[in-house]
Design a protein around this motif. Structure first.
Motif, PDB file in Angstrom:
ATOM      1  N   PRO A  83      -4.235 -14.201  50.981  1.00 28.27           N
ATOM      2  CA  PRO A  83      -2.975 -14.277  50.236  1.00 28.27           C
ATOM      3  C   PRO A  83      -3.137 -14.229  48.726  1.00 28.27           C
ATOM      4  N   ALA A  84      -4.272 -14.723  48.222  1.00 28.36           N
ATOM      5  CA  ALA A  84      -4.461 -14.758  46.770  1.00 28.36           C
ATOM      6  C   ALA A  84      -4.960 -13.438  46.206  1.00 28.36           C
ATOM      7  N   VAL A  85      -5.188 -12.454  47.061  1.00 27.61           N
ATOM      8  CA  VAL A  85      -5.741 -11.174  46.625  1.00 27.61           C
ATOM      9  C   VAL A  85      -4.696 -10.086  46.840  1.00 27.61           C
ATOM     10  N   THR A  86      -4.568  -9.205  45.867  1.00 29.58           N
ATOM     11  CA  THR A  86      -3.644  -8.081  46.001  1.00 29.58           C
ATOM     12  C   THR A  86      -4.344  -6.911  46.665  1.00 29.58           C
ATOM     13  N   ASP A  87      -3.721  -6.326  47.674  1.00 25.26           N
ATOM     14  CA  ASP A  87      -4.293  -5.155  48.327  1.00 25.26           C
ATOM     15  C   ASP A  87      -4.421  -4.014  47.322  1.00 25.26           C
ATOM     16  N   PRO A  88      -5.496  -3.240  47.369  1.00 24.46           N
ATOM     17  CA  PRO A  88      -5.601  -2.096  46.452  1.00 24.46           C
ATOM     18  C   PRO A  88      -4.527  -1.052  46.692  1.00 24.46           C
ATOM     19  N   GLU A  89      -3.966  -1.014  47.920  1.00 23.19           N
ATOM     20  CA  GLU A  89      -2.917  -0.025  48.214  1.00 23.19           C
ATOM     21  C   GLU A  89      -1.547  -0.420  47.657  1.00 23.19           C
ATOM     22  N   THR A  90      -1.377  -1.694  47.311  1.00 26.16           N
ATOM     23  CA  THR A  90      -0.061  -2.175  46.896  1.00 26.16           C
ATOM     24  C   THR A  90       0.551  -1.377  45.745  1.00 26.16           C
ATOM     25  N   GLU A 420     -21.817 -14.640  47.938  1.00 24.78           N
ATOM     26  CA  GLU A 420     -21.437 -13.946  46.718  1.00 24.78           C
ATOM     27  C   GLU A 420     -20.557 -12.718  46.962  1.00 24.78           C
ATOM     28  N   SER A 421     -19.818 -12.699  48.043  1.00 28.78           N
ATOM     29  CA  SER A 421     -18.978 -11.543  48.309  1.00 28.78           C
ATOM     30  C   SER A 421     -17.888 -11.370  47.263  1.00 28.78           C
ATOM     31  N   ALA A 422     -17.555 -12.411  46.543  1.00 26.88           N
ATOM     32  CA  ALA A 422     -16.550 -12.269  45.484  1.00 26.88           C
ATOM     33  C   ALA A 422     -17.050 -11.382  44.357  1.00 26.88           C
ATOM     34  N   ALA A 423     -18.356 -11.131  44.312  1.00 24.43           N
ATOM     35  CA  ALA A 423     -18.904 -10.248  43.291  1.00 24.43           C
ATOM     36  C   ALA A 423     -18.583  -8.789  43.570  1.00 24.43           C
ATOM     37  N   VAL A 424     -17.983  -8.514  44.710  1.00 26.70           N
ATOM     38  CA  VAL A 424     -17.608  -7.144  45.066  1.00 26.70           C
ATOM     39  C   VAL A 424     -16.192  -6.876  44.578  1.00 26.70           C
ATOM     40  N   GLN A 425     -16.034  -5.804  43.807  1.00 30.17           N
ATOM     41  CA  GLN A 425     -14.716  -5.460  43.296  1.00 30.17           C
ATOM     42  C   GLN A 425     -13.938  -4.633  44.319  1.00 30.17           C
ATOM     43  N   ILE A 426     -12.651  -4.548  44.106  1.00 29.06           N
ATOM     44  CA  ILE A 426     -11.788  -3.755  44.967  1.00 29.06           C
ATOM     45  C   ILE A 426     -11.170  -2.664  44.095  1.00 29.06           C
ATOM     46  N   GLY A 427     -11.511  -1.427  44.353  1.00 31.86           N
ATOM     47  CA  GLY A 427     -11.092  -0.342  43.480  1.00 31.86           C
ATOM     48  C   GLY A 427      -9.821   0.352  43.941  1.00 31.86           C
ATOM     49  N   HIS A 428      -9.111   0.932  42.991  1.00 37.77           N
ATOM     50  CA  HIS A 428      -7.901   1.697  43.270  1.00 37.77           C
ATOM     51  C   HIS A 428      -7.923   2.926  42.362  1.00 37.77           C
ATOM     52  N   PRO A 429      -8.383   4.083  42.872  1.00 33.80           N
ATOM     53  CA  PRO A 429      -8.617   5.238  42.001  1.00 33.80           C
ATOM     54  C   PRO A 429      -7.376   5.777  41.313  1.00 33.80           C
ATOM     55  N   ILE A 430      -6.192   5.637  41.936  1.00 38.60           N
ATOM     56  CA  ILE A 430      -4.984   6.194  41.327  1.00 38.60           C
ATOM     57  C   ILE A 430      -4.698   5.519  39.990  1.00 38.60           C
ATOM     58  N   SER A 494     -13.556 -11.971  35.308  1.00 36.45           N
ATOM     59  CA  SER A 494     -13.226 -11.082  36.417  1.00 36.45           C
ATOM     60  C   SER A 494     -13.662  -9.652  36.132  1.00 36.45           C
ATOM     61  N   GLU A 495     -14.246  -9.017  37.136  1.00 36.00           N
ATOM     62  CA  GLU A 495     -14.666  -7.620  37.012  1.00 36.00           C
ATOM     63  C   GLU A 495     -13.746  -6.702  37.821  1.00 36.00           C
ATOM     64  N   SER A 496     -12.483  -7.110  37.952  1.00 35.34           N
ATOM     65  CA  SER A 496     -11.513  -6.259  38.613  1.00 35.34           C
ATOM     66  C   SER A 496     -11.571  -4.860  38.006  1.00 35.34           C
ATOM     67  N   GLN A 497     -11.428  -3.879  38.862  1.00 29.25           N
ATOM     68  CA  GLN A 497     -11.645  -2.507  38.452  1.00 29.25           C
ATOM     69  C   GLN A 497     -10.480  -1.920  37.654  1.00 29.25           C
ATOM     70  N   GLU A 498     -10.746  -0.710  37.161  1.00 26.39           N
ATOM     71  CA  GLU A 498      -9.738   0.121  36.509  1.00 26.39           C
ATOM     72  C   GLU A 498      -9.097  -0.561  35.305  1.00 26.39           C
ATOM     73  N   ARG A 499      -9.920  -1.137  34.449  1.00 27.40           N
ATOM     74  CA  ARG A 499      -9.419  -1.752  33.224  1.00 27.40           C
ATOM     75  C   ARG A 499     -10.286  -1.315  32.049  1.00 27.40           C
ATOM     76  N   MET A 500      -9.655  -1.086  30.909  1.00 28.61           N
ATOM     77  CA  MET A 500     -10.377  -0.759  29.684  1.00 28.61           C
ATOM     78  C   MET A 500      -9.736  -1.493  28.521  1.00 28.61           C
ATOM     79  N   LEU A 501     -10.540  -1.717  27.490  1.00 28.01           N
ATOM     80  CA  LEU A 501     -10.073  -2.435  26.307  1.00 28.01           C
ATOM     81  C   LEU A 501     -10.210  -1.527  25.094  1.00 28.01           C
ATOM     82  N   MET A 502      -9.149  -1.489  24.274  1.00 27.65           N
ATOM     83  CA  MET A 502      -9.161  -0.669  23.073  1.00 27.65           C
ATOM     84  C   MET A 502      -8.847  -1.525  21.855  1.00 27.65           C
ATOM     85  N   ALA A 503      -9.440  -1.155  20.745  1.00 28.67           N
ATOM     86  CA  ALA A 503      -9.031  -1.694  19.453  1.00 28.67           C
ATOM     87  C   ALA A 503      -8.089  -0.673  18.825  1.00 28.67           C
TER      88      ALA A 503
END
Length: 965
Positions: A83-90, A420-430, A494-503
């Protein structure tokens, strides 16, 4: 809020078929059938029928409001995200609903119901637990559960302080392990001393930031201790290679292309996550290395990628799989599925798909490269300035990936997969696909001061590195969360995928936000850069981190690493030479059917290789489009003939004999593949990826020897390394018999990727034969009797004691120069570099790709083998000649003479070609192309062996297909 469910069942489900075959091979022969029902859970005041076109394909799926599975047929296990995790398909479901005009869909989830026909309930649940889900982010959904909301919920833990001031050394070590920090005692003591100096305990967020920033994965402590980073960087600096633009300081390395463009390369491993959760680990391997391209300079655009997987033999029996490790067949099949899942929607061509085995890859090798293109004027970053906005773009932040950096910096045990399975990220390519398009638009609008991806260490590392020279203040309440129960340090790491940081400069912020909105990229201002020289973070009105940048990036202790030469137990080969036609047939079929040599297109053809319309030479070619080309050539500038060429070399067998020589051979092999195709080695740069066991004195010796060898050799040949990555975590520990620990250490592995530029892609030479009657030449050395480290030796369960030596740098350069001279004058029409499988594989592939045949003659004038008049009868009834001077004929067929090449020369060009090689470059005519699609091995007039190419192709095609289908 109303919750609806749609159950879908496929008439012919390839995923179910694949799992059925896999489970039967892995201890479940009584499993009669496996059915997979997919359930879409939808929350909102909606009309479900309006969403059916989004979630149901009526051509092969049926749907219902209730399950279509009959419980009487067998137990059903439903797997869903916690419940605390969002599905990558959402995100895709929500976006699709909006596109269909259904605005009232509030949230969506997806679960899978597996029905095990033929198994009892307990056994079905055991199988599901072993293979089908990651227990940290997924769970079994019980049939009687009441669902009141689909949204993640929960309360975060408050910020805590962790005092180390009064802990003993033993207590520090125990705490580090308990908290999954994996920080060595020296680091813990520095943090302890810092606490005492500042007269306050650190917050949990501060310690988490410090230990992940100082992890070997992020800080390269092992390499710095051994002086290896400096050694490799100094070698590249000495070369002073004119095309080099950026090296070892950005997210990738870059060299000048043509017309004021720069081409980039980066390779990234994701070994630990892929070993415990292959699908998630491999998918995010690709996502992460693609973001390295996007984070180069002010944003490069990805134009190619690779996937390279090293595992134990996927054909091994379930009982032989080390306790706590996943079956290698599962890792391979899931890695293929993950690569297709991620790279195909990204619209990036797959350049190379390579699968290797070694009995010590209990902790798998998962490597991916990304190649990119960026205008020269945007190839360098600017420094952030105080007042610039810290703009976070892309996906939401969740619990996935936490402790990825620290877990990837240590070894692996049988318990690691659970802990350590929490170290695995869940990716969403779109999600990533959207900002892949947006970043060039932001770049060209001068909205980006600097940009980086959120990889290891998440926001804390990205902001900390970006603001190292200034300071940064983060507002964590502004971070968009998948999971509302995340506490402050989890948001930071958190190492959740598909994120970038810009200045982004304040005067450009509104324009940047408008561009992101146009591309439907989520974004939020999560802070600002300051002049404080500190990393600060606030959450819910409380300061949760306040660290001096000088301490964060300058206080990590670099401990000395003991170095000791290992004692190797090497034995010479004891392989009987083939004497009969039947023995030759068996030997050749064994080599062609070996996992490293066999047709791997059953995986590679699942990945798009021509998307973007830039591909000039793809990974597969020839008349049947299944012949491995061993090169990839892109023509990235529309309407221009300019090409980018890439090759990859990796061979774990060589390392068991001599890791340093292996490293040198990988450099030579990667470059030679490109040179034979027509690329000038003076226009090439290299990318290195090391994978070694957890460092001890003997591993340190091997690693040091490998790096020093390639650094010195690259200087001598004038070809620099411009990018790379190291991982020294390749150790797996499992419980052996009677509770004893058994350690399995990966072979020291080096993958070398070559990146070059060519002026005209139309002049690239490929390996398939072109015309019957053309002569075949071996250019380069071929040492009789040299079979150590080869695929042929591995087929006999042996390794050997000495590797082939192609000579010093001058000899290797002379050979490359000779090939380039022939190419410049158009004197050969096909060519391939010798590598795994030797001449046997080169001949077969060139025949298979052309529809022609070839005759290889060991008795050709000038060859290492002379015709003998002696003959003797063998049990095959064939007359087989004896070599007069005793060299092994099988070594000529199967020896892996790295640096040498097989080339095809039309008869009319033969004399001119030989004149061009009059400087002493070894060149031996070894055969000719024939019209009939047969392979013939002869010695003089006597035929040692022959077979039809189509017959050989059957075994060559079977090995890998049996693994993945």
């Amino acid at each position: 809020m109303a919750i609806h469910s749609v159950y879908t069942l496929s008439q012919d489900d390839p995923e179910a078929r694949s799992w059925l075959a896999f489970l039967r091979r892995h201890g479940q022969p009584s499993l009669v059938n496996l059915l997979i029902e997919r359930v879409f859970w939808l929350e909102g005041e909606i009309k479900v029928e309006r969403l059916l076109p989004l979630i149901v394909n009526p051509l092969y799926q049926t749907s219902s409001e209730r399950s279509q599975l009959d419980p009487a047929r067998g137990p059903i296990v439903e797997i869903a995200y916690r419940p605390a995790v969002t599905d990558p398909e959402t995100p895709s479901i929500l976006a699709g609903a909006r596109a269909l005009g259904e605005e009232r869909l509030e949230f969506a989830r997806l679960s899978k119901r597996y029905q095990f026909v033929g198994l009892a309930e307990g056994e079905a649940r055991k199988v599901a637990s072993r293979f089908l889900y990651n227990k940290i982010v997924e769970r079994v959904r019980e049939p009687d559960e009441t669902v009141t909301t689909l949204r993640p919920s929960g309360q975060p833990d408050p910020v805590a302080t962790v005092s180390l001031a009064n802990l003993t050394d033993d207590e520090l070590v125990a705490l580090s392990k308990q908290r999954s920090w994996y920080a060595p005692l020296a680091q813990m003591k520095v943090i302890q001393a810092h606490e005492r100096a500042q007269a306050r305990p650190h917050t949990d967020a501060e310690i988490e930031i410090l230990v992940q920033s100082w992890s070997d994965h992020c800080y390269h402590t092992t390499w710095k201790s051994l002086g290896l980073l400096k050694k490799l960087a100094e070698a590249t600096a000495r070369i002073r290679h004119p095309p080099v633009v950026s090296v070892f300081k950005d997210n990738a390395g870059g060299i000048e292309f043509y017309d004021d463009w720069v081409v980039t390369i980066k390779g990234e491993t994701h070994n630990f996550p892929s070993s415990i959760a292959p699908f998630g680990g491999v998918a995010t391997k690709h996502g992460g290395v693609i973001r390295d391209t996007l984070g180069f300079g002010k944003g490069a655009y990805p134009i190619g990628g690779t996937t390279i997987m090293g595992t134990m033999d996927p054909r091994m029996k379930e009982d032989d799989v080390p306790s706590g490790a996943l079956p290698p067949q599962l890792i391979v099949s899931e890695s293929i599925r993950a690569t297709a899942y991620y790279t195909n929607p990204m619209g990036i061509p797959m350049m190379h798909a390579i699968y290797r085995i070694h009995p010590r890859y209990a902790k798998c090798l998962a490597l991916g490269h990304s190649v990119g293109l960026v205008p020269r004027k945007y190839a360098m970053k600017d420094e952030p300035r105080p007042g610039d906005a810290a703009l976070l773009i892309g996906g939401e932040t969740g619990r996935d990936g936490i402790h990825g950096a620290t877990a990837s910096s240590t070894g692996m045990t049988g318990e690691t997969r659970e802990k350590e399975s929490a170290a695995v990220q869940i990716g969403h390519p779109i999600t990533q696909r959207r900002f892949t398009s947006a970043i060039p638009a932001l770049r060209d609008a001068d909205c980006i001061r600097t940009i980086t991806d959120l990889g290891a260490g998440g926001l804390s590392c990205a902001a900390g590195e970006m603001g190292a020279g200034t300071g940064v203040q983060l507002k964590l309440d502004a971070v968009s969360l998948k999971d509302q129960s995340l506490t402050a340090w989890e948001i930071l790491l958190s190492e959740s995928q598909e994120r970038m940081l810009m200045a982004v400069a304040q005067e450009k912020l509104s324009e940047a936000q408008a561009i992101l909105d146009r591309y439907e990229v989520a974004h939020s201002v999560v802070g600002r850069f300051t002049d404080s020289a500190r990393l600060e973070a606030e959450w819910r009105g409380q300061k949760v981190a306040d660290l001096e940048m000088a301490f964060l990036w300058g206080a990590c202790p670099i401990e000395p690493v003991e170095v000791r030469e290992p004692k190797r137990s090497l034995e010479p080969l004891r392989i009987p030479e083939p004497r009969t036609e039947r023995e030759w047939a068996a030997a050749i079929r064994q080599v062609l059917g070996h996992y490293h040599c066999a047709d791997q297109s059953a995986a590679g053809t699942r990945f798009d290789t021509t998307v973007q319309g830039r591909t000039a030479v793809g990974p597969y070619g020839g008349q049947n489009h299944r012949m491995p080309t061993n090169i990839y050539v892109s023509a990235p500038l529309r309407g221009k003939p300019y090409g980018v060429i890439t090759t990859v070399a990796i061979n774990p067998f060589y390392a068991e004999i001599n890791p340093a020589t292996m490293a040198k051979l990988m450099v030579i092999e990667a470059i030679t593949k490109a040179v034979v195709a027509g690329a000038d080695y003076r226009e090439i740069a290299l990318c290195d990826n090391f994978y070694t066991p957890r460092v001890d004195p003997e591993v340190a010796w091997d690693l040091k020897q490998m790096v020093e060898t390639i650094a010195d050799f690259s200087t001598q040949i004038g070809v620099p390394f411009i990018s790379g990555k190291d991982s020294s975590s390749g150790t797996f520990e499992t419980a052996g018999g009677h509770g004893e620990r058994r350690t399995i250490a990966v072979p020291p592995t080096l993958a070398v990727a070559a990146l070059g530029r060519v002026p005209d892609v139309k002049k690239i030479i490929t390996k398939e034969f072109k015309a019957s009657g053309n002569a075949l030449f071996l250019v380069g050395g071929a040492e009789p009797g040299m079979l150590s480290g080869t695929v042929y030796a591995d087929c006999h369960g042996q390794r050997g004691d000495r590797l082939f030596d192609p000579g010093d740098a001058r000899s290797v350069r002379c050979l490359w120069d000779a090939l380039l001279e022939l190419h410049r004058h158009g004197l050969y029409v096909s060519g391939s570099a010798i590598a795994e499988g030797g001449l046997a594989l080169r001949f077969f592939e060139a025949c298979y790709g052309s529809g022609l045949g070839a005759r290889l003659n060991l008795g050709c004038p000038g060859s290492a083998y002379e015709e003998s008049s002696e003959r003797r009868e063998e049990d095959s009834g064939k007359q087989v000649p004896e070599p007069r001077h005793g060299p092994r004929r099988d070594s000529f067929m199967f020896g892996e003479f790295v640096g040498s090449a097989l080339i095809e020369i039309p008869l009319d060009f033969q004399s001119r070609a030989l004149e061009r090689l009059s400087d002493g470059t070894p060149c031996t005519r070894i055969g000719e192309v024939i019209a009939e699609p047969r392979l013939i091995l002869a010695e003089g007039d006597a035929v040692l062996w022959q077979d039809h190419v189509s017959s050989l192709a059957e075994g060559w095609s079977q090995t890998f297909r049996e693994v993945v289908e």
